[in-house]
Design a protein around this motif. Sequence first.
Motif, PDB file in Angstrom:
ATOM      1  N   GLY A   1       6.097   8.384   3.176  1.00  0.00           N
ATOM      2  CA  GLY A   1       5.589   7.151   2.593  1.00  0.00           C
ATOM      3  C   GLY A   1       5.393   6.049   3.623  1.00  0.00           C
ATOM      4  N   GLY A   2       6.216   6.054   4.670  1.00  0.00           N
ATOM      5  CA  GLY A   2       6.087   5.034   5.702  1.00  0.00           C
ATOM      6  C   GLY A   2       4.881   5.247   6.602  1.00  0.00           C
ATOM      7  N   PHE A   3       4.406   6.489   6.650  1.00  0.00           N
ATOM      8  CA  PHE A   3       3.289   6.817   7.545  1.00  0.00           C
ATOM      9  C   PHE A   3       1.930   6.801   6.837  1.00  0.00           C
ATOM     10  CE2 PHE A   3       6.629   8.865  10.215  1.00  0.00           C
ATOM     11  CZ  PHE A   3       6.296   8.268  11.422  1.00  0.00           C
ATOM     12  N   VAL A   4       1.954   6.716   5.506  1.00  0.00           N
ATOM     13  CA  VAL A   4       0.703   6.740   4.747  1.00  0.00           C
ATOM     14  C   VAL A   4       0.607   5.461   3.929  1.00  0.00           C
ATOM     15  CG1 VAL A   4      -0.705   8.057   3.126  1.00  0.00           C
ATOM     16  CG2 VAL A   4       0.990   9.238   4.538  1.00  0.00           C
ATOM     17  N   PRO A   5      -0.411   4.641   4.093  1.00  0.00           N
ATOM     18  CA  PRO A   5      -1.477   4.761   5.081  1.00  0.00           C
ATOM     19  C   PRO A   5      -0.968   4.461   6.490  1.00  0.00           C
ATOM     20  CG  PRO A   5      -1.650   2.675   3.916  1.00  0.00           C
ATOM     21  CD  PRO A   5      -0.559   3.442   3.247  1.00  0.00           C
ATOM     22  N   ASN A   6      -1.739   4.887   7.483  1.00  0.00           N
ATOM     23  CA  ASN A   6      -1.311   4.659   8.870  1.00  0.00           C
ATOM     24  C   ASN A   6      -1.598   3.207   9.271  1.00  0.00           C
ATOM     25  OD1 ASN A   6      -3.966   4.385   9.694  1.00  0.00           O
ATOM     26  ND2 ASN A   6      -3.948   6.100  11.092  1.00  0.00           N
TER      27      ASN A   6
ATOM     28  N   ASP B   1       0.810  -1.220   0.000  1.00  0.00           N
ATOM     29  CA  ASP B   1       0.000   0.000   0.000  1.00  0.00           C
ATOM     30  C   ASP B   1       0.847   1.275   0.000  1.00  0.00           C
ATOM     31  OD1 ASP B   1      -2.277  -1.420  -0.171  1.00  0.00           O
ATOM     32  OD2 ASP B   1      -2.880  -1.208   1.931  1.00  0.00           O
ATOM     33  N   HIS B   2       1.982   1.232   0.688  1.00  0.00           N
ATOM     34  CA  HIS B   2       2.825   2.434   0.751  1.00  0.00           C
ATOM     35  C   HIS B   2       3.406   2.765  -0.623  1.00  0.00           C
ATOM     36  CE1 HIS B   2       2.649   2.375   5.137  1.00  0.00           C
ATOM     37  NE2 HIS B   2       2.797   1.070   5.043  1.00  0.00           N
ATOM     38  N   LEU B   3       3.839   1.701  -1.349  1.00  0.00           N
ATOM     39  CA  LEU B   3       4.370   1.931  -2.694  1.00  0.00           C
ATOM     40  C   LEU B   3       3.272   2.429  -3.618  1.00  0.00           C
ATOM     41  CD1 LEU B   3       6.702  -1.169  -3.099  1.00  0.00           C
ATOM     42  CD2 LEU B   3       7.401   1.218  -2.992  1.00  0.00           C
ATOM     43  N   LYS B   4       2.073   1.846  -3.454  1.00  0.00           N
ATOM     44  CA  LYS B   4       0.924   2.295  -4.243  1.00  0.00           C
ATOM     45  C   LYS B   4       0.684   3.774  -3.983  1.00  0.00           C
ATOM     46  CE  LYS B   4      -2.341  -1.528  -4.666  1.00  0.00           C
ATOM     47  NZ  LYS B   4      -3.554  -2.031  -3.990  1.00  0.00           N
TER      48      LYS B   4
ATOM     49  N   PRO C   1       3.756  12.833  -8.461  1.00  0.00           N
ATOM     50  CA  PRO C   1       4.665  13.453  -9.445  1.00  0.00           C
ATOM     51  C   PRO C   1       6.109  13.505  -8.954  1.00  0.00           C
ATOM     52  CG  PRO C   1       3.086  15.053  -8.552  1.00  0.00           C
ATOM     53  CD  PRO C   1       2.661  13.720  -8.062  1.00  0.00           C
ATOM     54  N   TRP C   2       6.294  13.720  -7.668  1.00  0.00           N
ATOM     55  CA  TRP C   2       7.652  13.762  -7.122  1.00  0.00           C
ATOM     56  C   TRP C   2       8.363  12.428  -7.299  1.00  0.00           C
ATOM     57  CZ3 TRP C   2       9.942  18.140  -5.438  1.00  0.00           C
ATOM     58  CH2 TRP C   2       9.126  19.232  -5.129  1.00  0.00           C
ATOM     59  N   MET C   3       7.646  11.345  -6.972  1.00  0.00           N
ATOM     60  CA  MET C   3       8.289  10.031  -7.007  1.00  0.00           C
ATOM     61  C   MET C   3       8.683   9.648  -8.436  1.00  0.00           C
ATOM     62  SD  MET C   3       8.588   9.433  -3.925  1.00  0.00           S
ATOM     63  CE  MET C   3       9.418   7.854  -4.006  1.00  0.00           C
ATOM     64  N   TRP C   4       7.806   9.966  -9.398  1.00  0.00           N
ATOM     65  CA  TRP C   4       8.151   9.644 -10.797  1.00  0.00           C
ATOM     66  C   TRP C   4       9.297  10.517 -11.278  1.00  0.00           C
ATOM     67  CZ3 TRP C   4       7.133   5.162 -12.598  1.00  0.00           C
ATOM     68  CH2 TRP C   4       5.983   4.473 -12.190  1.00  0.00           C
TER      69      TRP C   4
ATOM     70  N   PHE D   1       3.552   5.930  -5.643  1.00  0.00           N
ATOM     71  CA  PHE D   1       3.685   5.986  -7.101  1.00  0.00           C
ATOM     72  C   PHE D   1       2.362   6.145  -7.855  1.00  0.00           C
ATOM     73  CE2 PHE D   1       7.777   4.232  -5.869  1.00  0.00           C
ATOM     74  CZ  PHE D   1       8.627   4.964  -6.679  1.00  0.00           C
ATOM     75  N   PHE D   2       1.261   5.808  -7.208  1.00  0.00           N
ATOM     76  CA  PHE D   2      -0.017   5.921  -7.929  1.00  0.00           C
ATOM     77  C   PHE D   2      -1.077   6.681  -7.140  1.00  0.00           C
ATOM     78  CE2 PHE D   2       2.108   2.054  -9.354  1.00  0.00           C
ATOM     79  CZ  PHE D   2       2.221   2.335 -10.704  1.00  0.00           C
ATOM     80  N   GLY D   3      -0.847   6.889  -5.845  1.00  0.00           N
ATOM     81  CA  GLY D   3      -1.872   7.527  -5.018  1.00  0.00           C
ATOM     82  C   GLY D   3      -2.797   6.477  -4.442  1.00  0.00           C
ATOM     83  N   LEU D   4      -3.378   6.775  -3.268  1.00  0.00           N
ATOM     84  CA  LEU D   4      -4.237   5.808  -2.583  1.00  0.00           C
ATOM     85  C   LEU D   4      -5.507   6.542  -2.159  1.00  0.00           C
ATOM     86  CD1 LEU D   4      -3.757   2.807  -1.861  1.00  0.00           C
ATOM     87  CD2 LEU D   4      -3.108   3.566   0.434  1.00  0.00           C
ATOM     88  N   HIS D   5      -6.648   5.991  -2.517  1.00  0.00           N
ATOM     89  CA  HIS D   5      -7.944   6.589  -2.171  1.00  0.00           C
ATOM     90  C   HIS D   5      -7.974   8.079  -2.503  1.00  0.00           C
ATOM     91  CE1 HIS D   5      -8.516   2.783  -0.352  1.00  0.00           C
ATOM     92  NE2 HIS D   5      -7.860   3.029   0.768  1.00  0.00           N
TER      93      HIS D   5
END
Lengths: 262, 384, 135
Positions: free
Chosen positions: B335-340, B268-271, B285-288, B274-278
């Motif tokens: 990224g480590g904190f989202v999602p919680n 979920d964190h990688l999602k 854009p930063w990660m790409w 790189f793609f956004g979650l919910h």
Amino acid sequence: MESRRSFLKIAGISALGAGMHPTLNAFASGGSDEGSKAVVKRNKEALTAVRWGMVIDTRKFHSEKDLEPIIKACDKIHNIPEFENKDHEIKWIWGEEFKHAFPEKDSEFLPDKVHHISFPVLCNHCENPPCVRACPTKATFKREDGIVLMDFHRCIGCRFCMAACPYGSRSFNFRDPRPFIPEDNKNQEFPTRMKGVVEKCNFCAERLAVGKLPACVEASNGAIAFGDLDDPASDVRKLLSANYTIQRKQALGTEPSVFYIV
Amino acid sequence: MLEFAFKGSNKYYAWIVALLGIIGIGAGFYFWQLVFGLGITGMSRDVSWGFYIAQFTFLVGVAASAVMLVIPYYLHNYKAFGKITVLGEFLAVSSVLMCILFIFVDLGQPMRVLNVILHPTPNSMLFWDMIVLNGYLFLNIIIGWKVLEAERNGVHAPSWVKPLIYLSVPWAVSIHTVTAFLYCGLPGRGFWLTAILAPRFLSSAFAAGPSLLILLCLFVRRISKFDPGREQIQSLSKIVTYAIILNVFFLLCEVFVAVYSNIPEHMDHLKYLFFGLHGHNALVPWMWTSMALMLLAIVLLVIPATRQHEGILTVACLAVFAGTWIDKGLGMIAGGFVPNPLHHVNEYVPTFPEIMIAVGIYATGFLVLTAFYKMAITVKEEVA
Amino acid sequence: MSNNKKIYDKGIVFTGLVIFLALITFPFWYNRGIAAPAPEPELTEKAKAAKECVLPADEMKTGHMQLLNDWRNDVVRNADRMYVNEHGKEFNMSLSNECLDCHSSKEDFCDRCHNYASVKPYCWDCHIDNPKEKM
């Protein structure tokens, strides 16, 4: 006096390394000058246990409304502030949907009721608390009776414990909370917190010390049981042996002391 | 030697005054934070560490990279690096200083910081981080200073410096390992819970640090009579090449494990990144951009013709530095904190005061770096 | 680096030293002759009636901060909340609920000396200073 005590603590640590709390406590007992007969002791009426635990019978909750008096009782007794800004929220006990309280146990085929009620979540007072492992000052520590506590005097506000807690049970005071404690919902006998420290549920240690059960237990109409997990005759152990219970994120090895009957 | 830092051209003084001005502004915002609390930052109950801790993490890497000069010179007798090891060490000094400042401004109760020493807690990784960071700071000040002083006087550095130099090699590895251990030992934070976090941190460190050093060397050559040397810069660029390839390789290993295993807590964190979650996608854009920069850098660095062209090498180094900065200084912590841990998605965006405090700390680091580099360059010009 | 015994820039060095000394001794000469008299903390009727505090008044005056520091460790960390002094009198180890029960006026009791000594204990950031009234 204090400096001698600190010296002994530091000497003890350097001599013997970590994880020697019993010895440290032996050094640290007693309160006043040498020679005087002053003693420090527990209240006579204090409730004690080897390992405090809680069993929450979620069958007795039917909607979010059933949680309200429980949460309100805790908020009032512990002077929990109310912030407009959700980022700064302080929560000791609150309601979560099943998929959030037990993210790895959710499935779309569970009974409807499970998806509709709100599950009370709070600090699990883990047997192996990751927050205690992370804290660089022992501001958060596990007491002999299993309660994981905060020493607000010592907390430096590094928030390592918040990153370590897998249950999101910890809150940080992003600003002075005192102006945000609701006028009609406060307790003059309990301290507030200051900005810059972390806080969380304390299993009502201040109430156990004067012989009272935790506020949420009292307000729960029998839905929450509290007692000694080490005592086979305790209410909690009876409930645990008569019902199948689950804990939050058991796979992480934290061994929560809060159990849920679903 | 310190007196060299106080004598310079008008441009030098203007640069110092500008840095002092920025430090002053940052200090003003920090004073506000001290009075109000960390509520002036974008951090929240869910994302309880933010920009400060991310910058700390990134700069630990820059600091550790001094070892990439020390190992070839002192352990492999690669003489060319003897000319510039002191630049690496002084870069380490200013980076560690910034690390310590970033941790300090992140504390809710900074006046109690000495509780870490008063109540030493060896089971806390933060306790060890304090030890390794401060140790590394002093090691590099002492080593850099004594070696430079000896060079100025045309003598050998005192013999007791050698053991300290050897000690600084594992010590450099330790600062980034312990920093990775801050994160990767936490249950319930799937993004960080990976054994290659420390290797990953080291690889990005050995890319970011030496690439900054190349840029600094090219700059030093332009503004002074001291030339760090083409061979030195080319050797550094090879180190950057290996390290940035390793860094991307490690990242892809992480992606494979998380995605192929299909375990939501890790994926979920990688999602999110790189793609956004919910519907939350502030970092996408930063990660790409980071990925694109790192890949561009790899292409430019692998091809000998482009690597050997110093203009293109400059572009490649900028790409490495910016790419790894986004990866670690933006994505790694948020990224480590989202999602919680309860799988709620609450995003984090740093606030203006928060960024200004960070800029103030960077200015402090650059001030120290400027002073130390001025000293080093003046000595180098003198003995040349 | 040189063995020359001569001091360079004598004038600047000594002017700097004089300015430094003047600045660092500023509090001493600025406050000369205007030192305020030491204040007497004011006891409430309840405190007067009780005659004796946890420890003798002298010891409390000089050592209340150490006592409170020990108390907070005992209460928070060891769950020991009862203090029995050498005369066998029991005290609930609570700043707000016990100390301030007798010494109910923080302004007249705590603040006077703290202001005089220019110390700002942060006890009151959390502990409620007049538990009987409003927060």
